[in-house]
Enzyme design. Sequence first.
Site, PDB file in Angstrom:
ATOM      1  N   GLU A 312       0.593  -1.021  -0.095  1.00  0.00           N
ATOM      2  CA  GLU A 312       0.157  -0.186  -0.173  1.00  0.00           C
ATOM      3  C   GLU A 312       0.486   1.078   0.389  1.00  0.00           C
ATOM      4  OE1 GLU A 312      -3.336   0.815   3.048  1.00  0.00           O
ATOM      5  OE2 GLU A 312      -3.815   1.658   1.666  1.00  0.00           O
ATOM      6  N   HIS A 339      -9.794  -4.930  12.027  1.00  0.00           N
ATOM      7  CA  HIS A 339     -10.076  -5.465  10.016  1.00  0.00           C
ATOM      8  C   HIS A 339     -12.321  -5.456  10.042  1.00  0.00           C
ATOM      9  CE1 HIS A 339      -9.830  -5.516   6.271  1.00  0.00           C
ATOM     10  NE2 HIS A 339      -9.485  -5.850   6.002  1.00  0.00           N
ATOM     11  N   PHE A 398      -9.428  -9.718  -0.467  1.00  0.00           N
ATOM     12  CA  PHE A 398      -8.589 -11.121  -1.151  1.00  0.00           C
ATOM     13  C   PHE A 398      -8.885 -11.026  -2.510  1.00  0.00           C
ATOM     14  CE2 PHE A 398      -8.081 -13.568   3.421  1.00  0.00           C
ATOM     15  CZ  PHE A 398      -6.941 -12.858   3.777  1.00  0.00           C
TER      16      PHE A 398
END
Lengths: 411, 75
Positions: A312, A339, A398
């Site tokens: 990132e 998360h 994912f």
Amino acid sequence: MNRRVVITGMGAVTPVGIGVDAFWNSLLAGKNGIDRITLFDPCNLRSSLAGEVKDFDPEACQTAKDASHTDRSGQFAIAAAVEAVEQSGVVGTVDPWRAAVYFGSGVGGFETTEANCRKLIEKGARRVSPFFVPMMIANMPASMIAIRYDFRGQAIPAVTACTSGSHAIGEATRAIRHGYADVVVSGGCEAPIVEVGLAGFNAMKALATTDDPEEASLPFDKRRAGFVPAEGAGALVLEEYERAKARGAKIYGEIVGYGTTCDAYHITAPKPDGTGAGKAVALALEEAGWKPGERVYVNAHGTGTSLNDLAETLALKLAFGEKEANQLQISSTKSMTGHMLGAAGAVEAIVCAKALAENVMPPTINLLERDPECDLDYIPCVKREGTVDLAISNSFGFGGHNACVAIRRCE
Amino acid sequence: MMDTFQLVARGLACRLGLDAADIKAEDELLTLGIDSLDAAELLMELEDKLGVEIEQTKKLKTVGDVVAAIDEASE
């Protein structure tokens, strides 16, 4: 057709607070919502921590009967949507055929699936609930929101793992921008704190395994060793600008850009050079009309996995250029919430809108040890005040899904 | 021991937030707010409670139909 899209309502159910005000105030205070798992006994797992939503009463927004036939993820979705829709005052002002729902979930009814698999094994096929399928399928939160408000336009889930919330918002924005709807309830939900779910993430070595909540979710920190799973939902009412203005709605921000790509590289690992994610950010910036020198807040995907935070960082440098990337003010609120998977992009878009509205940016808590490879400004430990011109929310999932949503104050 | 009707009425009342005394044998399930999924779930619970297997071959329209199906299975 290229219509403007604004936010006229927001709702949040999170591990650091239920309701947008409680959520936002907790983030500014640097409150950690991560603690030992209570929803089941985690003694068989390598990880024992999660960001659970505390003191949630599903019957605050649903009848007891409806709540008992709604997966926990859907209960969160309904609660967030009710907050956002009621705040917006949009009901009764819109043609039902022009009102849509784009609402995501990474998995769907994880708890429902596990519970019914247990019933199948322990008691046999005749004890699998007639509500198993409707409670489990990942499109049901979108459908339930549509039913509740009689919104008869398209009701579509985004099911792209941890990108679901951002995809829902981005695709909803396009639907309004290009004339397919006038009002959309968008967002995401997730309730993954179930034994089989965390066992699966454990097997992937994706989760932090420490028992110390203050050393678990460590985005961009050198000690980071995996993400901390969390649950909740975020909802935004998106509305075509002219109609929102005409009905005197309060406007919380404008969605000015959206970019999305796929790494097309690996089923779970992000592309290490950050090109896929960087392209998504660059596309959003282009739509947003970003110019060098603007004061940009980035709500990072920032999961605290070794691979994500590095990729990132590279992605931001690719999208903004090295010089401008060094001026970015970045934080990962996952350091506090954990998360929230399919809900993450939705609650983090709310963070961006609030940062723009109040010109204050929440911190990345517990960021104490710098990683030389993560060398940008991640707003460590304490919130920061300062004018924000443009805010972007990154989500990567994912499957290599990348999405970036760009928001400005509506002027 | 509670008879079958009382058991069914209590199960329905619990779902609907009603008083069991307000439920009559001739009440239609749909009118009460019980759809086919709710009815299937209720039968499953009653099967557990009574230790019987209820064959759902007939359409269950009223509370009385549910009671009859259970009684038939219990014979």
